[in-house]
Design a protein around this motif. Structure first.
Motif, short mmCIF file in Angstrom:
data_model
loop_
_atom_site.label_atom_id
_atom_site.label_comp_id
_atom_site.label_asym_id
_atom_site.label_seq_id
_atom_site.Cartn_x
_atom_site.Cartn_y
_atom_site.Cartn_z
N GLU A 48 -14.68 -68.82 -44.10
CA GLU A 48 -15.92 -69.56 -43.84
C GLU A 48 -15.59 -70.84 -43.06
N VAL A 49 -14.55 -71.55 -43.48
CA VAL A 49 -14.19 -72.83 -42.87
C VAL A 49 -13.71 -72.63 -41.43
N TYR A 50 -12.86 -71.64 -41.20
CA TYR A 50 -12.27 -71.45 -39.88
C TYR A 50 -13.09 -70.53 -38.99
N LYS A 51 -14.17 -69.97 -39.52
CA LYS A 51 -15.03 -69.05 -38.76
C LYS A 51 -14.17 -67.98 -38.08
N ALA A 52 -13.15 -67.55 -38.81
CA ALA A 52 -12.24 -66.56 -38.25
C ALA A 52 -12.86 -65.17 -38.38
N LYS A 53 -12.51 -64.32 -37.42
CA LYS A 53 -13.02 -62.95 -37.45
C LYS A 53 -12.45 -62.25 -38.68
N GLU A 54 -11.16 -62.42 -38.89
CA GLU A 54 -10.57 -61.92 -40.13
C GLU A 54 -9.30 -62.71 -40.44
N ILE A 55 -8.93 -62.65 -41.71
CA ILE A 55 -7.77 -63.41 -42.19
C ILE A 55 -6.81 -62.47 -42.88
N ARG A 56 -5.52 -62.71 -42.72
CA ARG A 56 -4.52 -61.91 -43.43
C ARG A 56 -3.40 -62.85 -43.84
N ALA A 57 -2.77 -62.57 -44.98
CA ALA A 57 -1.70 -63.46 -45.46
C ALA A 57 -0.59 -62.66 -46.11
N SER A 58 0.63 -63.17 -45.92
CA SER A 58 1.79 -62.53 -46.53
C SER A 58 2.58 -63.59 -47.26
N PHE A 59 2.87 -63.33 -48.54
CA PHE A 59 3.71 -64.23 -49.33
C PHE A 59 5.02 -63.48 -49.55
N LYS A 60 6.07 -64.02 -48.93
CA LYS A 60 7.32 -63.27 -48.99
C LYS A 60 8.41 -64.11 -49.64
N ASP A 61 9.56 -63.46 -49.96
CA ASP A 61 10.69 -64.19 -50.55
C ASP A 61 11.08 -65.34 -49.63
N SER A 62 11.80 -66.25 -50.16
CA SER A 62 12.15 -67.54 -49.56
C SER A 62 10.91 -68.43 -49.45
N SER A 63 9.93 -68.11 -50.28
CA SER A 63 8.78 -69.00 -50.47
C SER A 63 8.05 -69.36 -49.19
N THR A 64 7.75 -68.35 -48.40
CA THR A 64 7.03 -68.60 -47.17
C THR A 64 5.68 -67.92 -47.22
N LEU A 65 4.68 -68.67 -46.75
CA LEU A 65 3.35 -68.09 -46.63
C LEU A 65 3.06 -67.93 -45.15
N LEU A 66 2.70 -66.73 -44.73
CA LEU A 66 2.35 -66.49 -43.34
C LEU A 66 0.89 -66.09 -43.30
N ILE A 67 0.08 -66.87 -42.61
CA ILE A 67 -1.36 -66.59 -42.54
C ILE A 67 -1.73 -66.28 -41.10
N GLY A 68 -2.48 -65.20 -40.91
CA GLY A 68 -2.96 -64.85 -39.57
C GLY A 68 -4.47 -65.09 -39.52
N LEU A 69 -4.89 -65.88 -38.54
CA LEU A 69 -6.32 -66.16 -38.37
C LEU A 69 -6.73 -65.59 -37.01
N SER A 70 -7.56 -64.59 -37.05
CA SER A 70 -7.98 -63.95 -35.81
C SER A 70 -9.20 -64.67 -35.26
N CYS A 71 -9.06 -65.29 -34.08
CA CYS A 71 -10.13 -66.12 -33.56
C CYS A 71 -10.74 -65.59 -32.26
N ASN A 72 -9.96 -64.77 -31.54
CA ASN A 72 -10.43 -64.21 -30.27
C ASN A 72 -10.87 -65.26 -29.25
N LYS A 73 -10.18 -66.38 -29.23
CA LYS A 73 -10.44 -67.36 -28.16
C LYS A 73 -9.17 -68.16 -27.92
N ASP A 74 -9.09 -68.75 -26.74
CA ASP A 74 -7.91 -69.53 -26.39
C ASP A 74 -8.00 -70.86 -27.13
#
Lengths: 192, 332
Positions: free
Chosen positions: B264-290
């Motif tokens: 809602e906040v980022y008005k992203a088309k879709e969001i995806r997240a990966s929580f992996k070992d070594s304590s890293t969070l990777l979030i993908g925000l699909s925006c379809n704009k430059d």
């Protein structure tokens, strides 16, 4: 001939459906055991940490002897309990009491500035907080697995398989005492 | 994108003063060089449009003169279309190159002053998050022929949380042409919790094309699909995990609430997240704009709207730390 063949096919399909329900019930039962084991692992870590915390607390917290003794007693009782379903209800009751007493102890640490600034105690408290998060997560997993199993035990047709296997509903890991559900007033513990 | 935390409002007030103190003068110096570059850009774009018009006119004219076999394979129609199309694409890319070169020139000069406002951040137009890392995260499918095009890349620390922001466009080979599977930003953040397994939170990211719906092939073997306590969260996202307890350790009820707000906040088309070992969070925000555009050759450089947009986009991304409370150890 055709009727025989159709009957055979229906029978086979029916047998497959029954088998899949049976497999689902077994899977849910095993998941509960897995979840129970996960909680047990986390609780054992807590039991190992408690003596370290109490050893430090004993040096400084002269006015909390009663609380320290309660924690020691509850820990000893919890360790005596077997890690199986038969003692689940008692285990949950003891764990809730132990958690409540430990919570009170942690709040009381605020009254002892020397203890609050003790590096070992600070580290022990951080480890304790981390551990409580892990226990909370294990508890949520356990409750989710119990919900699945209880549904299978109570809802037809899986209930038939469950009762034939001697499975019954199991208790959730939740706070049972109304007093413990009430919000804690920090002033009660801080300003004695 | 609009960051709506309290800290974000504080930043906005301070940036207004900072801009006039440190950035405005340097930015104004580019206005002189922008005009000839804009003329070049306009010329290439005009030639593109002109070529398109000429091609269409030729097609109409010659199809009248040569009605038989005009549109046959290897016929004159195909030839005119191919030649016209090639020239058009050539002119268009020359225009885009002029635009991109000017943007990079402005960014190289200005971005460091801009990023100094936020602390220790650096920018690069050449670096990007590794393709192998993206595939290992299981957020982008497992196609080894995936193409990764990077644009802006930022790396730094905000409230002791290490952040990497990489603007990426990902595509994979389709039946007839390459399919774009992602266009937006990937943000890599250090977590405040120790993680030993892999948990994924994703929406249904099947790609809808003219040919039909394309499901991104992805194997979640070794991972269990998990339903959590929040029914709304379960409806919005699928959760896969290697460790049920650790998934709930990361995805507490409070965290789930905060994560739901992200879309809602980022008005992203879709969001995806990966929580992996070594304590890293990777979030993908699909925006379809430059995103993170600075030095658009088509607008006056001193147009504060552009720097304001850049500021808002950057602030919104680093505010992920505040939104998800990654800087604190509250246990929630």
């Amino acid at each position: 001939m055709n009727i025989n063949l159709i009957s055979l096919v229906i029978l086979v399909i029916f047998a497959c459906v029954l088998y899949s329900i049976y497999v689902q019930v077994i899977k849910k039962k095993n998941k509960v055991q897995e979840a129970f084991a996960s909680i047990d692992v986390q609780l054992k870590k807590r039991y190992d940490l408690i003596p370290n915390i109490l050893a430090i607390a004993n040096k400084f917290m002269e006015h909390e002897r009663g609380l320290i003794e309660d924690v020691t007693r509850l820990r000893t009782e919890a360790l005596k309990l077997q890690s199986d379903f038969s003692s689940m209800k008692n285990k949950i009751k003891l764990e809730n009491e132990l958690q409540s007493k430990l919570g009170q102890l942690m709040v009381s640490v605020e009254n002892y500035p020397q203890l609050k600034s003790n590096e070992t105690m600070v580290q022990a408290m951080q480890t304790f907080a981390e551990m409580e998060e892990q226990i909370s997560a294990a508890r949520r997993f356990y409750n989710a697995a119990i919900l699945d199993l209880n549904n299978a035990v109570e809802i037809f047709p899986s209930s038939i398989f469950a009762s034939s296997m001697g499975l019954t509903t199991l208790p959730f890991f939740e706070i049972a005492d109304e007093k413990e559900k009430a919000p804690i007033d920090a002033k009660t513990y801080l300003y004695k | 994108m609009l960051a709506i935390t309290e800290e974000a409002n504080e930043y906005r007030k301070k940036f207004h003063e900072y801009y006039y103190e440190k950035i405005a003068n340097d930015l104004a110096k580019f206005e002189q060089s922008r005009k000839p570059e804009f003329a070049k850009y306009t010329l290439w774009m005009a030639l593109t449009v002109l070529t398109a018009a000429v091609t269409i006119c030729c097609l109409i004219y010659f199809s009248q003169i040569i009605p038989q076999g005009f549109w046959d394979r290897n016929g004159p129609g195909q030839a005119i279309l191919s030649i016209g199309g090639l020239i058009m694409v050539g002119f268009y890319f020359l225009g885009v190159k002029v635009k991109k070169n000017f943007e990079n020139k402005v960014k190289e000069k200005i971005i460091h002053s801009f990023l100094s406002f936020f602390g220790a951040f650096r920018w690069s137009s050449k670096e990007k998050i590794d393709k192998e890392e993206l595939i290992e995260s299981k957020l982008v499918g497992n196609n080894k022929h995936m193409g990764v095009t990077g644009d802006d890349y930022f790396e730094g620390t905000y409230k002791d949380v290490k952040i990497i922001i990489s603007e990426l466009s990902l595509d994979i080979p389709g039946n007839k042409r390459r399919l774009q599977i992602f266009d937006g930003i990937f943000v890599k953040l250090s977590m405040n919790k120790k993680i030993n397994s892999h948990t994924i939170v994703k929406e249904d990211f099947s790609i809808k094309t003219l040919e039909g719906c394309y499901h991104l092939p992805q194997s979640f073997s070794g991972m269990d699909k998990t339903e959590l306590e929040d029914p709304e969260f379960n409806k919005m996202f699928d959760v896969y995990t290697q460790d049920q307890v650790e998934a709930r350790y990361i995805l507490t009820t409070s965290f789930m609430e905060r994560f739901k707000r992200l879309k809602e906040v980022y008005k992203a088309k879709e969001i995806r997240a990966s929580f992996k070992d070594s304590s890293t969070l990777l979030i993908g925000l699909s925006c379809n704009k430059d995103m993170f555009v600075l030095g658009d050759v088509r607008k006056p450089i001193t147009d504060s709207g552009e720097i304001q947009q850049l500021f808002e986009e950057f602030l919104a991304v680093i505010s992920l730390v505040d939104l998800l409370k990654l800087d604190s150890k509250t246990g929630l």
